[in-house]
Design a protein around this motif. Structure first.
Motif, PDB file in Angstrom:
ATOM      1  N   UNK A  64       0.901  -1.371  -0.366  1.00  0.00           N
ATOM      2  CA  UNK A  64       0.032  -0.302   0.297  1.00  0.00           C
ATOM      3  C   UNK A  64       0.979   1.293  -0.162  1.00  0.00           C
ATOM      4  N   UNK A  65       0.555   2.320  -1.116  1.00  0.00           N
ATOM      5  CA  UNK A  65       1.162   2.981  -1.277  1.00  0.00           C
ATOM      6  C   UNK A  65       0.312   4.389  -1.473  1.00  0.00           C
ATOM      7  N   UNK A  66       0.358   5.655  -1.751  1.00  0.00           N
ATOM      8  CA  UNK A  66       0.355   7.144  -1.550  1.00  0.00           C
ATOM      9  C   UNK A  66       0.840   7.929  -2.831  1.00  0.00           C
ATOM     10  N   UNK A  67      -0.329   8.669  -3.184  1.00  0.00           N
ATOM     11  CA  UNK A  67       0.893   9.490  -4.383  1.00  0.00           C
ATOM     12  C   UNK A  67      -0.067  10.846  -4.698  1.00  0.00           C
ATOM     13  N   UNK A  68       0.477  11.829  -5.188  1.00  0.00           N
ATOM     14  CA  UNK A  68       0.227  12.839  -5.445  1.00  0.00           C
ATOM     15  C   UNK A  68      -0.780  13.428  -6.711  1.00  0.00           C
TER      16      UNK A  68
END
Ligand code: UGA
Length: 437
Positions: A64-68
């Motif tokens: 799980x990762x998050x980005x803009x």
């Protein structure tokens, strides 16, 4: 499966974390860099039971990762659209800006076989419009509509073990193949027997607003009965218990009190009315106008009740409001009945102090003129009236005897019909509630 999730608010952050928990590789995409940074550290940007643990497990596992930027979705095959659809300013209609921005941002990254899955609550007709955009950008990509029914406070549970799946699927082989891909995403829950209703795009979009309209109507129905009870000396809680035994009616969502708030029910019924008007069938939903009015009247009635117990005026009175969140187990203060009543009483001259186990920071940002306390003891110190506005378990469990020692005058208003009137009266309190003697 490789999944992207557009929008990391209440819906998207929970969905991304739960999909990673199911073993998928997930990237969550949001336009707010601070939100993305927090999520990448495994921290939820809002309070939701169980979410922090899932986020930290997911980010630690690397799944799980998050980005803009939308470019982060390029590796994924299934793209969930989970952005907000708030009410437009000074209008009933939903603001679809974020949905359109999310889908337009995704278009250049679509590949043959990709599936775009709409989860946001949208006016019927939006999915068809977005499906056209998807097909124009990548003819071999497909859009499905898969509304979400999660409740705040139970969001993780509702996502991992939903009571049903609804798939809105176009009438082509490609669309049916895309539905098969979504089956793989939800494989665990489907194998466990979760019912799935497959339908056309229009029905799937309507299911969501129909469900929320029904819930809002049920709450306003019992609150309308509360008005009758107030006029006749009857008791709305006994009435709800009695009609709720009829399994066709059911007892759930028949709790009378300050009514519904939050980021969903109020704006969804309004957007539904606006859409019905555009479609030329506004008469079909005129009853929702009344559902909304009954709901708003409860807030006014609560301020009147405060005035009544104070002998006709609340000017200069200290009033403690227990609860700021729109419901327990949430720090969400959007359209919170608790804060709306607190603000009204303050505007009408009372000195109002609000407390809440989780929502004080959010509440203070929205209503900086109110006074906030971090404990019940501080909030009620010297109070002439205590209002229980959100039924947090710790407020339901308050000891009337102990609380009596902290206030100036023992008057309790039960805004959620969640206290035992007899216990409070026996401890010397004046007890009043909406829809009760
Ligand atoms: C609602 C729906 O219940 C979810 O199914 C839906 O997915 C969600 O909206 C959404 O559209 O995203 P939620 O807003 O989290 O979920 O909260 P609810 O549990 O529905 O409560 C809404 C409001 O109704 C709260 O202010 C609550 O205090 C009030 N309520 C609820 C009552 O006044 N009486 C009741 O008997 C039940």
């Amino acid at each position: 499966m490789r999944i992207s999730v557009f929008g990391c608010g209440y819906l998207g952050a929970v969905h991304a974390a739960c999909m990673a928990d199911l073993g998928h590789e997930v990237v969550g995409i949001d336009v707010l860099p601070e939100q993305v940074q927090r999520l990448n550290h495994g921290q939820a940007p809002f309070f939701e039971p169980g979410l922090d643990a899932l986020l930290s497990d997911g980010t630690a596992s690397g799944r799980l990762s998050f980005a803009t930027g939308a470019a982060a979705a390029a590796e994924a095959t299934v793209h969930f659209v989970c952005v907000g659809t708030p009410q437009k300013k000074a209008e009933f209609a939903a603001d679809l800006r974020f949905v359109r921005e999310a889908v337009t941002g995704l278009l250049p990254h679509l590949k043959p076989g990709d599936v775009v899955v709409g989860k946001s609550t949208v006016p019927v007709g939006t999915a068809e419009e977005l499906a056209d955009l998807v097909h124009e950008a990548e003819p071999e990509a497909e859009l499905l509509w898969n509304p979400e029914f999660l409740r705040e406070g139970f969001a993780v549970e509702d996502t991992l073990r939903p009571d049903r799946f609804v798939y809105g699927v176009g009438d082509t082989d490609q669309a049916r193949r895309a539905a098969g891909v979504l089956d793989q995403v939800y494989g665990a829950a489907l194998a466990a027997g979760t019912p799935k209703i497959e339908t056309d795009l229009a029905t799937a979009q309507l299911v969501k607003v129909a469900a929320n309209s029904f819930l809002a109507t049920k709450i306003s129905f019992i609150n309308a009965m509360a008005e009758l009870c107030e006029a006749t000396g009857a008791d709305v809680t006994s009435l709800a218990d009695a009609i709720g035994h009829d399994s066709r009616i059911g007892r759930r969502f028949l709790n009378a009190g300050l009514g519904f708030g939050g980021g969903c029910l109020p704006k969804d019924i309004r957007a539904f009315m606006a859409r019905a008007g555009e479609l030329g069938v506004d008469q079909a939903l005129t009853f929702l106008r009344e559902v909304d009015s009954i709901n708003m009247r409860r807030r006014v009635r609560m301020v009147d009740l405060a005035r009544e117990v104070c002998g006709g005026s609340i000017v200069g009175r200290r009033i403690a409001v227990l609860g700021a969140a729109f419901k327990p187990d949430s720090d969400d203060v959007r359209d919170s009945p608790a804060l709306s009543v607190a603000a009204q009483m303050q505007l009408q001259g009372a000195y109002v102090t609000v407390t809440d186990p989780k929502a004080i920071d959010n509440a203070a940002k929205k209503w900086p003129d109110l006074t906030f306390a971090t404990t019940v003891e501080d909030a009620v110190a010297g109070a002439s009236v205590v209002l229980v506005a959100t039924e947090w378990p710790e407020y339901v469990a308050l000891d009337p005897g102990e609380l009596r020692g902290w206030v100036d005058e023992p008057r309790i208003l039960d805004g959620r019909n969640c206290l035992d009137p007899q216990a409070w009266r026996e401890a010397g309190w004046t007890y009043r509630a909406l829809g009760r003697r």
